[in-house]
Structures are given as C-alpha cells and as structure tokens.
Motif scaffolding. Structure first.
Motif, mmCIF file in Angstrom:
data_model
loop_
_atom_site.group_PDB
_atom_site.id
_atom_site.type_symbol
_atom_site.label_atom_id
_atom_site.label_comp_id
_atom_site.label_asym_id
_atom_site.label_seq_id
_atom_site.Cartn_x
_atom_site.Cartn_y
_atom_site.Cartn_z
ATOM 1 N N ALA A 1 -4.942 -12.741 -5.448
ATOM 2 C CA ALA A 1 -6.224 -12.802 -4.740
ATOM 3 C C ALA A 1 -6.754 -14.230 -4.798
ATOM 4 C CB ALA A 1 -7.228 -11.802 -5.299
ATOM 5 N N GLY A 2 -7.909 -14.480 -4.207
ATOM 6 C CA GLY A 2 -8.432 -15.838 -4.189
ATOM 7 C C GLY A 2 -9.837 -15.892 -3.648
ATOM 8 N N ALA A 3 -10.426 -17.069 -3.735
ATOM 9 C CA ALA A 3 -11.784 -17.269 -3.230
ATOM 10 C C ALA A 3 -11.797 -17.205 -1.711
ATOM 11 C CB ALA A 3 -12.320 -18.615 -3.712
ATOM 12 N N ASN A 4 -12.895 -16.703 -1.165
ATOM 13 C CA ASN A 4 -13.087 -16.662 0.292
ATOM 14 C C ASN A 4 -11.924 -15.995 1.014
ATOM 15 O OD1 ASN A 4 -15.545 -18.243 0.066
ATOM 16 N ND2 ASN A 4 -14.222 -20.026 -0.262
ATOM 17 N N MET A 5 -11.481 -14.873 0.488
ATOM 18 C CA MET A 5 -10.344 -14.179 1.094
ATOM 19 C C MET A 5 -10.694 -13.693 2.496
ATOM 20 S SD MET A 5 -8.923 -11.887 -2.082
ATOM 21 C CE MET A 5 -7.442 -11.312 -1.257
ATOM 22 N N SER A 6 -9.756 -13.902 3.411
ATOM 23 C CA SER A 6 -9.921 -13.372 4.762
ATOM 24 C C SER A 6 -9.662 -11.868 4.743
ATOM 25 C CB SER A 6 -8.928 -14.045 5.714
ATOM 26 O OG SER A 6 -7.598 -13.662 5.395
ATOM 27 N N LEU A 7 -10.002 -11.201 5.835
ATOM 28 C CA LEU A 7 -9.716 -9.777 5.945
ATOM 29 C C LEU A 7 -8.226 -9.522 5.766
ATOM 30 C CD1 LEU A 7 -10.436 -6.852 6.628
ATOM 31 C CD2 LEU A 7 -10.333 -7.479 9.074
ATOM 32 N N LEU A 8 -7.384 -10.359 6.393
ATOM 33 C CA LEU A 8 -5.939 -10.171 6.273
ATOM 34 C C LEU A 8 -5.479 -10.331 4.830
ATOM 35 C CD1 LEU A 8 -3.211 -9.688 7.690
ATOM 36 C CD2 LEU A 8 -3.014 -12.176 7.917
ATOM 37 N N SER A 9 -6.003 -11.307 4.111
ATOM 38 C CA SER A 9 -5.598 -11.519 2.715
ATOM 39 C C SER A 9 -5.952 -10.312 1.855
ATOM 40 C CB SER A 9 -6.266 -12.773 2.157
ATOM 41 O OG SER A 9 -5.722 -13.942 2.736
ATOM 42 N N LYS A 10 -7.121 -9.744 2.087
ATOM 43 C CA LYS A 10 -7.510 -8.540 1.348
ATOM 44 C C LYS A 10 -6.562 -7.382 1.660
ATOM 45 C CE LYS A 10 -12.473 -9.664 1.215
ATOM 46 N NZ LYS A 10 -13.830 -9.232 1.643
#
Length: 386
Positions: A311-320
């Motif tokens: 995971a990471g900061a400011n995750m986009s919808l796709l990253s989630k």
C-alpha cells in the motif's frame, strides 16, 4: 568534454526535438546532450502542460535508444520556476572543464537576449539555434549577427528541420511522435486523449504464463478476475483492473539479485525497512519493467503494481483495488477471507483498512520493520474516517 544542454517543456517531446539533439551531437562534436524538462516554464502559460512526471517519462522513452542523449530531472527537483542560468551554473559546477552548448529552438533563440541573465547565459555557454521550418533560417542568422556583435557566444545550425510541433501534436497530429510516446499519452489520457491500450491481452497473458510457475500464473489470473469484480463495483476502468491484476506478480519468481539490479537507482532502495523485506521487492521491480516487457506505460497501473504488497500514500482507486484483489483472489483461503471479501465488496476502504490493520499487527508481532508507505496508507484511511 562538450555537453549540449537542451531544456524545455517537452509537452510532449516529439521527433523534431530528438532530431535536433542528434544533429547537434554530430555537427558540434558533442560528447552528450542532456535533455532537461522544466518544472514551471517562465515563458509559457501552465494551462495545458502535462505534469512534470509525465513529461519526464516521455522524454526517457523518446531517447532510450540514443547513447549520447540522457534525461535529467534537475529542474523538476529544484521546484519553482526554471531559469536557464541556474541550470547552467549547476552543470558547470559538476563539470568545471566542460564546454557547454545551450540548444534552443527558433522561438527561444530569437528572444534569448531578453532572458533573465542573458549575458551570463551566453558567457557560460554557446547558445545554439536551429530552424523549426525552412522559413526560419534567415531570421535566426540575423539574430546570430546581432548577438555576436555584442561579444556574446551563439551559433546557428542550418539543419533540415523536422516540421512538427508540440502544439500540433496536442491538437491531434500523431505523425511526429515516437510510438512509445504515443502509447504513453494514450495510456495516461494526456492532452484530452481518451484512455486507450493498443495491447494484445492474449499475448500478454501468454508472456506472463512463460514467466511464472503454474501456481503463480493461476494466482495472477485470479487476481485479475477479482480486480475486475472490484472495478465494476467501484466504477474503475476494467481494462486497467485486468492488466494490473495480471501483471502484479510478473517478476515474483526472478532472483533477489535480479530485483536489486532493477531497483538499484531508485529512491526506495535507500529505505532500510525495504531492504530488510525482500518479499515485497517484486512489485516495485515489476513496475519499473512494465514498459519494456509489456508495452504498459500507465502511471496508474505502474503504481498499483508497485504498491500491491505494501500500500502507499495517496493511493489511487486502482491501487486500492489491486491491493485488495491480491488478498481476496479465489485461491486465498486464510481464516475469515469470505467475510473480508464481503466487507470489501460493500466498501473498498473499509476492507482496505481492516487488511492494513491485520498486516501491521502481524509485522509488529513478528518484530519486522514497517515501511513508511504502509504506515502512510493506514494513517490516511484512519484520518479519512474521522
């Protein structure tokens, strides 16, 4: 050493830019040309200018086969407005014995004597102009005479121009673009271009199959399917979901040494917690190889693949979606996976928060280090709920 300095907005970089750089190497005997995308260009309005990250990546793609042309992000890192005199000073400090040549197009050359610290610019370097069209040469030669009469260094190269412009390209003309740059624009929806992937998904699938064991390949297919399900629920582009899910583990089974070789020039390698967690290296390594191996240049997909384990900061919808699809794919059988899957299908952020809490607690119990990216992702979700 002779170094050409070629700064600009490169919005986007096109064949004319690369042609000029290559011809400058030949005509001036340069050892190399440094392309420098600017951060905030002082000569242009910022409207319609792609973010610096994208312009940097397009420059890298456009010259990746050119041995004597490299790309620098020094002005992007510097932040603020980019002034040429500051860039020249920085390069001169690093290369005190080098002879510098400042490469400019027609418009810039014709106004260079009006730039900030113009005299200092043409003391530190030789300003070099080249025509953008056949009609430009007389005006350039006239300006050359005016500048040299003042004792400043400049030169015009009477090159045969590649008549294209960034403006024409932003308005829909694709002829002047490198194919990889065009794919980058399409896959990142830049300049109003609709999202587009000119890739053969069946061939991509077979390539992934050849890179992975049967078990890992089936997991990748399952993640792609779950990503599409989550994408449909949450309104994310399904092609993005499928490709990111399919490719997320594409480098899972290469050696640790190979992964470190890929990651050696990245900032993440300076994170000690990352170095102590080799199980998560594959996502970051794969993200860096998506263009070369699969023709995928989407920043959204790249980030999703990189962060699918951490995971990471400011995750986009796709990253989630990819983070959760990796946990919830059909092959997963950990306790209460069905409950977590149901919860995530109802609310993606709620499922993500629970997954992060479990991951963080497990790492603490095992006395393993926590990455800042994981902590930041957790904090953002907690503060969002409050």
């Amino acid at each position: 050493m002779k170094i050409g300095i070629y700064g600009g907005t490169f919005n986007p970089i096109h064949k004319g830019h690369v042609h000029f750089a290559k011809m400058a190497v030949r005509e001036l005997g340069l050892d190399k040309v440094i392309l420098i995308p600017d951060n905030i260009p002082p000569h242009k309005e910022s409207m319609g200018i792609a973010p610096s990250y994208h312009r940097m990546q397009m420059c890298l793609l456009a010259v990746e086969q050119e041995e004597k042309i490299e790309v620098s992000d020094m002005e992007i890192k510097r932040q603020g407005i980019s002034y040429t005199v500051d860039t020249l000073k920085e390069i001169k400090r690093k290369n005190p014995d080098a002879e510098l040549f400042l490469l400019t197009g027609t418009d810039m050359f014709l106004t260079i004597d009006k730039w900030k610290s113009a005299a200092e610019i043409m003391t530190l370097s030789t300003a070099v102009g080249a025509p953008r069209t056949k009609e430009d040469l007389p005006r350039l030669l006239k300006k050359e005479r005016e500048i040299t009469e003042r004792g400043l260094k400049c030169r015009v190269l009477p090159l045969t121009p590649v008549e294209t412009s960034s403006t024409e390209i932003r308005n829909g003309c694709e002829d002047g673009l490198d194919k990889k740059v065009l794919s980058y624009i399409e896959q990142n929806s830049l300049y109003g271009c609709p999202l587009k992937f000119n890739v053969d998904l069946d061939k991509m699938k077979e390539k992934v199959r050849a890179m992975l064991s049967p078990f890992r390949f089936q997991h990748s297919l399952n993640v792609a399917d779950e990503a599409v399900t989550l994408g449909r629920i949450n309104g994310c582009d399904l092609t993005l979901c499928y490709i990111a899910g399919l490719l997320h583990d594409s480098l899972k089974e290469i050696s640790k040494d190979e992964m470190l070789k890929i990651l050696k020039d990245t900032d993440i390698i300076n994170d000690k917690a990352f170095l102590l967690s080799p199980k998560i290296w594959h996502g970051y390594a794969a993200a860096l190889c998506l263009g070369e191996k699969f023709g995928i240049y989407s920043k959204d997909i790249k980030d999703a693949v990189a962060y699918h384990s951490t995971a990471g900061a400011n995750m986009s919808l796709l990253s989630k979606i990819i983070y959760m699809a990796d946990l919830l794919s059909a092959d997963r059988s950990f306790p209460k996976v069905d409950e977590l899957r149901e919860k995530t299908h109802l609310c993606l952020d709620a499922g993500l928060l629970e997954a992060l809490q479990f991951s963080i607690n497990s790492l603490i119990k095992e006395e393993k280090p926590l990455l800042y990216s994981t902590i930041n992702a957790y904090n953002e979700l907690v503060m969002k709920e409050e």
